[in-house]
Design an enzyme around this catalytic site. Structure first.
Site, PDB file in Angstrom:
ATOM      1  N   ARG A 111       0.941  -1.205  -0.019  1.00 29.80           N
ATOM      2  CA  ARG A 111      -0.174  -0.105  -0.067  1.00 29.80           C
ATOM      3  C   ARG A 111       0.774   1.228   0.072  1.00 29.80           C
ATOM      4  NH1 ARG A 111      -4.808   0.685   4.312  1.00 29.80           N
ATOM      5  NH2 ARG A 111      -3.189   0.378   5.701  1.00 29.80           N
ATOM      6  N   THR A 115      -0.727   7.639  -0.912  1.00 31.87           N
ATOM      7  CA  THR A 115      -2.161   7.427  -1.631  1.00 31.87           C
ATOM      8  C   THR A 115      -3.213   6.345  -1.085  1.00 31.87           C
ATOM      9  OG1 THR A 115      -1.065   5.735  -3.411  1.00 31.87           O
ATOM     10  CG2 THR A 115      -1.084   8.141  -3.785  1.00 31.87           C
ATOM     11  N   ASP A 207      -2.317  -3.842  13.076  1.00 30.42           N
ATOM     12  CA  ASP A 207      -1.792  -4.272  11.861  1.00 30.42           C
ATOM     13  C   ASP A 207      -1.608  -5.880  11.889  1.00 30.42           C
ATOM     14  OD1 ASP A 207       0.324  -2.942   9.424  1.00 30.42           O
ATOM     15  OD2 ASP A 207       0.269  -5.204   9.991  1.00 30.42           O
ATOM     16  N   ASP A 210       1.720  -7.553  11.350  1.00 30.26           N
ATOM     17  CA  ASP A 210       2.625  -7.182  12.526  1.00 30.26           C
ATOM     18  C   ASP A 210       2.443  -8.316  13.380  1.00 30.26           C
ATOM     19  OD1 ASP A 210       4.252  -5.437  11.209  1.00 30.26           O
ATOM     20  OD2 ASP A 210       3.288  -3.781  12.010  1.00 30.26           O
TER      21      ASP A 210
END
Ligand code: URA
Length: 216
Positions: A111, A115, A207, A210
């Protein structure tokens, strides 16, 4: 999202109590990496059960200890599970426990932090994608941009029978995905409230990659 805005018919939350219980344990901030991974594996097995409900069966001749019979079997080789790297691998492992004959594809997308748009860096699929039932997995349907890009890429590669399985979905991700791919059912363990300014799902679980791999 406007709360009055209806969610698309292609979206389903799997409200099984075992899934919901395990998901709560995963969300908790103190849940260690090992347990997080184990829970994800267990949930993905349960999600795979739902995601494969309508797979075709073929009749094969077998012998029981008493007599021959025609019995239904899955054509496991016709199934392809596609993991969106890297967090998709957590869902993939549990699904393969249940469907060990499935073929596996990987899509690598990152990602762009500015943006939030997906950029492809890896794409490897088994052949004959057009004949396969394809289950695309990624734990978090957040903005929906990666999932949309992965499915568009799979369609360009020939896939026609697709479904998308995730752990958590944000309303925005569901709308974005369904607008682009109305023909692809979405199955999720939960629908959360919204995205924050960084594209993270709230309340979410943080996340996923993670937490799964103990990275930061
Ligand atoms: N990806 C994650 O891992 N978590 C989120 O909340 C959103 C995207």
């Amino acid at each position: 999202m406007n709360p009055a805005m209806a969610l698309p018919d292609s979206f389903t939350v799997i409200e099984h109590p075992l899934i919901q219980h395990k998901l709560t344990l995963m969300r908790r901030t103190g849940t260690p990496t090992t347990l997080f991974r184990q829970l994800l594996r267990e949930i993905s097995l349960l999600l795979a059960y739902e995601a494969t409900r309508d797979l075709d069966l073929e009749m094969v001749e077998i012998k029981t200890p008493l007599e021959p019979m025609a019995a239904p079997m899955l054509e496991g080789k016709k199934l392809c599970i596609v993991s969106i790297l890297r967090a998709g691998n957590g869902l993939l492992d549990g699904m393969l426990d249940l469907i060990p004959n499935a073929r596996v594809g990987h899509v690598g997308l990152y990602r762009d932090p500015a943006t939030l748009e997906p950029v492809e860096y890896y794409f490897k699929m088994p052949d004959g994608l057009a004949e396969r039932d394809v289950i695309v997995v990624d734990p978090m349907l957040a903005t929906g941009n990666s999932a949309v890009a992965a499915v568009s890429r799979l369609k360009r590669a020939g896939a026609t029978k697709l479904r998308f399985v995730c752990l958590l979905a944000a309303p925005q991700g569901v709308q974005t995905f369904a607008s682009a791919h109305r023909d692809v059912p979405i199955l999720s363990a939960a629908l959360d409230r919204e995205l924050n300014d960084h594209g993270y799902i709230l309340p979410g679980l943080g996340d996923a990659g993670d937490r799964m791999y103990g990275t930061k």
